[in-house]
Write a protein that holds these residues in place. Structure first.
Motif, PDB file in Angstrom:
ATOM      1  N   PRO A   1      -0.608  -6.094  -5.942  1.00 18.98           N
ATOM      2  CA  PRO A   1       0.079  -4.860  -5.550  1.00 18.98           C
ATOM      3  C   PRO A   1       1.159  -4.482  -6.552  1.00 18.98           C
ATOM      4  N   GLU A   2       1.453  -3.203  -6.620  1.00 19.03           N
ATOM      5  CA  GLU A   2       2.555  -2.745  -7.457  1.00 19.03           C
ATOM      6  C   GLU A   2       3.883  -2.950  -6.757  1.00 19.03           C
ATOM      7  N   LEU A   3       3.852  -2.840  -5.433  1.00 22.63           N
ATOM      8  CA  LEU A   3       5.083  -2.898  -4.652  1.00 22.63           C
ATOM      9  C   LEU A   3       4.772  -3.536  -3.306  1.00 22.63           C
ATOM     10  N   VAL A   4       5.666  -4.388  -2.840  1.00 15.96           N
ATOM     11  CA  VAL A   4       5.588  -4.983  -1.499  1.00 15.96           C
ATOM     12  C   VAL A   4       6.926  -4.742  -0.817  1.00 15.96           C
TER      13      VAL A   4
ATOM     14  N   LEU B   1      12.531  -4.337  -1.368  1.00 15.57           N
ATOM     15  CA  LEU B   1      11.389  -3.784  -2.096  1.00 15.57           C
ATOM     16  C   LEU B   1      11.145  -4.685  -3.304  1.00 15.57           C
ATOM     17  N   ILE B   2       9.960  -5.266  -3.359  1.00 15.34           N
ATOM     18  CA  ILE B   2       9.606  -6.203  -4.429  1.00 15.34           C
ATOM     19  C   ILE B   2       8.607  -5.513  -5.349  1.00 15.34           C
ATOM     20  N   HIS B   3       8.940  -5.408  -6.619  1.00 17.87           N
ATOM     21  CA  HIS B   3       8.025  -4.727  -7.552  1.00 17.87           C
ATOM     22  C   HIS B   3       7.641  -5.637  -8.700  1.00 17.87           C
ATOM     23  N   ASP B   4       6.589  -5.248  -9.382  1.00 18.76           N
ATOM     24  CA  ASP B   4       6.038  -6.022 -10.490  1.00 18.76           C
ATOM     25  C   ASP B   4       6.946  -5.896 -11.705  1.00 18.76           C
TER      26      ASP B   4
ATOM     27  N   GLY C   1       0.830  -1.200   0.000  1.00 17.92           N
ATOM     28  CA  GLY C   1       0.000   0.000   0.000  1.00 17.92           C
ATOM     29  C   GLY C   1       0.865   1.251   0.000  1.00 17.92           C
ATOM     30  N   VAL C   2       0.404   2.263  -0.703  1.00 14.83           N
ATOM     31  CA  VAL C   2       1.188   3.497  -0.857  1.00 14.83           C
ATOM     32  C   VAL C   2       1.439   4.163   0.492  1.00 14.83           C
ATOM     33  N   ARG C   3       0.386   4.380   1.272  1.00 12.54           N
ATOM     34  CA  ARG C   3       0.561   5.097   2.540  1.00 12.54           C
ATOM     35  C   ARG C   3       1.399   4.317   3.554  1.00 12.54           C
ATOM     36  N   PRO C   4       1.104   3.036   3.809  1.00  9.85           N
ATOM     37  CA  PRO C   4       1.932   2.320   4.787  1.00  9.85           C
ATOM     38  C   PRO C   4       3.407   2.258   4.405  1.00  9.85           C
TER      39      PRO C   4
ATOM     40  N   LEU D   1       6.095   0.979 -13.835  1.00  8.36           N
ATOM     41  CA  LEU D   1       5.852   1.420 -12.467  1.00  8.36           C
ATOM     42  C   LEU D   1       5.344   2.857 -12.433  1.00  8.36           C
ATOM     43  N   SER D   2       4.568   3.158 -11.413  1.00  6.80           N
ATOM     44  CA  SER D   2       4.073   4.515 -11.214  1.00  6.80           C
ATOM     45  C   SER D   2       5.219   5.423 -10.786  1.00  6.80           C
ATOM     46  N   ARG D   3       4.955   6.698 -10.826  1.00  9.95           N
ATOM     47  CA  ARG D   3       5.979   7.657 -10.406  1.00  9.95           C
ATOM     48  C   ARG D   3       6.342   7.451  -8.940  1.00  9.95           C
ATOM     49  N   TRP D   4       5.325   7.168  -8.100  1.00  7.16           N
ATOM     50  CA  TRP D   4       5.599   6.919  -6.683  1.00  7.16           C
ATOM     51  C   TRP D   4       6.553   5.752  -6.503  1.00  7.16           C
ATOM     52  N   ALA D   5       6.286   4.648  -7.205  1.00 10.58           N
ATOM     53  CA  ALA D   5       7.131   3.454  -7.067  1.00 10.58           C
ATOM     54  C   ALA D   5       8.542   3.712  -7.575  1.00 10.58           C
ATOM     55  N   ARG D   6       8.655   4.418  -8.697  1.00 10.01           N
ATOM     56  CA  ARG D   6       9.992   4.701  -9.245  1.00 10.01           C
ATOM     57  C   ARG D   6      10.804   5.557  -8.279  1.00 10.01           C
ATOM     58  N   GLU D   7      10.174   6.576  -7.717  1.00  7.34           N
ATOM     59  CA  GLU D   7      10.892   7.458  -6.788  1.00  7.34           C
ATOM     60  C   GLU D   7      11.259   6.716  -5.506  1.00  7.34           C
TER      61      GLU D   7
END
Length: 355
Positions: free
Chosen positions: A169-172, A126-129, A109-112, A134-140
């Motif tokens: 999820p996009e990121l875990v 950090l595990i990503h798809d 989740g983005v906020r947690p 990826l979204s800008r949030w995930a890339r940053e």
């Protein structure tokens, strides 16, 4: 006279043979010289690359590490099968003992995840798809988390680490657990602590942490044989407040009361222990919560344990109307925490009377 021709022919034959032998010897010398010349030229040609090769490759070998950043997405480890590493992370979803032994838990989740990073929690992986942009949030986030391991995981595997009823999820994030140290919770003149005694529902644990954070508590303590603070359902229900508010687990009420008694003796703080019970001595809005308070919330079914009841200075109840006989434990905690926050906000207003 008959022998002369024979001798002459013999002499002529010898001369011819000698000339042929000399010719063959000369041809052989020429051939040997040509072969020697070719071998010499070949050695010289072969010798030049061997001598020059280290000079040409050495700078590239030395410069390669300097050209690569410390952590980059292109260097992320790829996981496409249910290997041992994946199975280890999968076990963190359901196995409390393995979470405890590993000292880590999963967050999504983005906020947690953002709060975990902002508040300095140790993000280990950090595990990503690996199958979508990826979204800008995930890339940053990936670019900024240089101390974390980066893993690109196959989408179908990442979905197994996510929520069963939601989109993958996009990121875990794999986050390290802090120590269960009560001293993480400060006790001051306006202290407000929350104890949740033996909760069985992880969602309720997360909800109490969220409400405690929202209404200004200093920390939450979960006591006894209880649902785990780091269960994925508790982490999700806290909506990130777990990373903003200290949450500590203790085996029983004894450790908590020793901690409170030390604060009372050392700092002279009159910490009042207040339990919630449907048969409380007064309604929640009739009690003065402006003093340093340790608020107790009991188990969803049986309420407070006998050990906690014996240590309570006061018991308060929540007045209810209608057919409902009781409130969910998390809802009850939220109602009392709101009243505490209301009283303290009113007491801070100039000229306000103590409730």
């Amino acid at each position: 006279m008959a022998r002369r021709p024979t001798n002459q022919r013999t002499t002529n034959q010898r001369t011819t043979n000698q000339r042929a032998a000399n010719q063959r010897a000369g041809n052989q010398r020429d051939a040997d010289q040509r072969d020697a010349g070719r071998r010499t030229a070949s050695r010289r040609a072969a010798g030049r690359p061997r001598a020059e090769q280290p000079q040409a490759q050495q700078p590239r070998a030395q410069q390669a590490p300097a050209e690569q950043p410390r952590v980059e997405r292109g260097a992320a480890r790829r996981i496409t099968t249910r290997n041992a590493r994946f199975q280890q992370w999968e076990s963190l979803l359901t196995n409390r003992n393995k979470r405890q032994r590993a000292g880590e838990f999963l967050v999504q989740g983005v906020r947690p995840i953002s709060l975990a990073v902002e508040r300095g929690w140790p993000v280990r992986t950090l595990i990503h798809d690996a199958g979508r942009p990826l979204s800008r949030w995930a890339r940053e986030l990936l670019a900024g988390a240089r101390d974390a391991e980066h893993v690109a995981m196959a989408p179908e595997l990442l979905a197994e680490l996510g929520e069963k009823n939601e989109a993958p999820p996009e990121l875990v994030a794999v986050v390290g657990m802090p120590e269960d140290d009560l001293n993480r919770i400060p006790i001051g003149e306006d202290f407000l602590g929350v104890v949740f005694d033996r909760p069985t529902n992880p969602g309720n644990v997360g909800s109490v942490i969220r409400s405690a954070d929202a209404f200004g508590a200093d920390g939450v303590v979960v006591t006894g044989h209880a649902a785990d603070v780091y269960d994925p359902r508790a982490v999700r229900a806290s909506t990130g407040s777990l990373f903003a508010l200290p949450a500590v687990r203790t085996p029983s009420h004894h450790e908590v009361m020793e901690w409170v008694d030390r604060a009372r003796r050392a700092d002279g703080l009159p910490v009042v222990v207040v339990g919630t019970d449907e048969r409380g001595e007064c309604a929640v809005y009739d009690f003065d919560f402006t003093v340093p308070t340790l608020l107790l919330v009991g188990n969803e079914t049986s309420g407070l344990s006998n050990g906690w009841r014996e240590r309570c200075d006061h018991l308060v109840s929540i007045p209810m109307t209608g057919a409902a006989s009781s409130l969910n434990a998390a809802n009850a905690a939220t109602a009392v925490l709101y009243e505490v926050a209301r009283q303290r906000a009113a007491a801070r207003r100039p000229g306000a009377a103590t409730p």
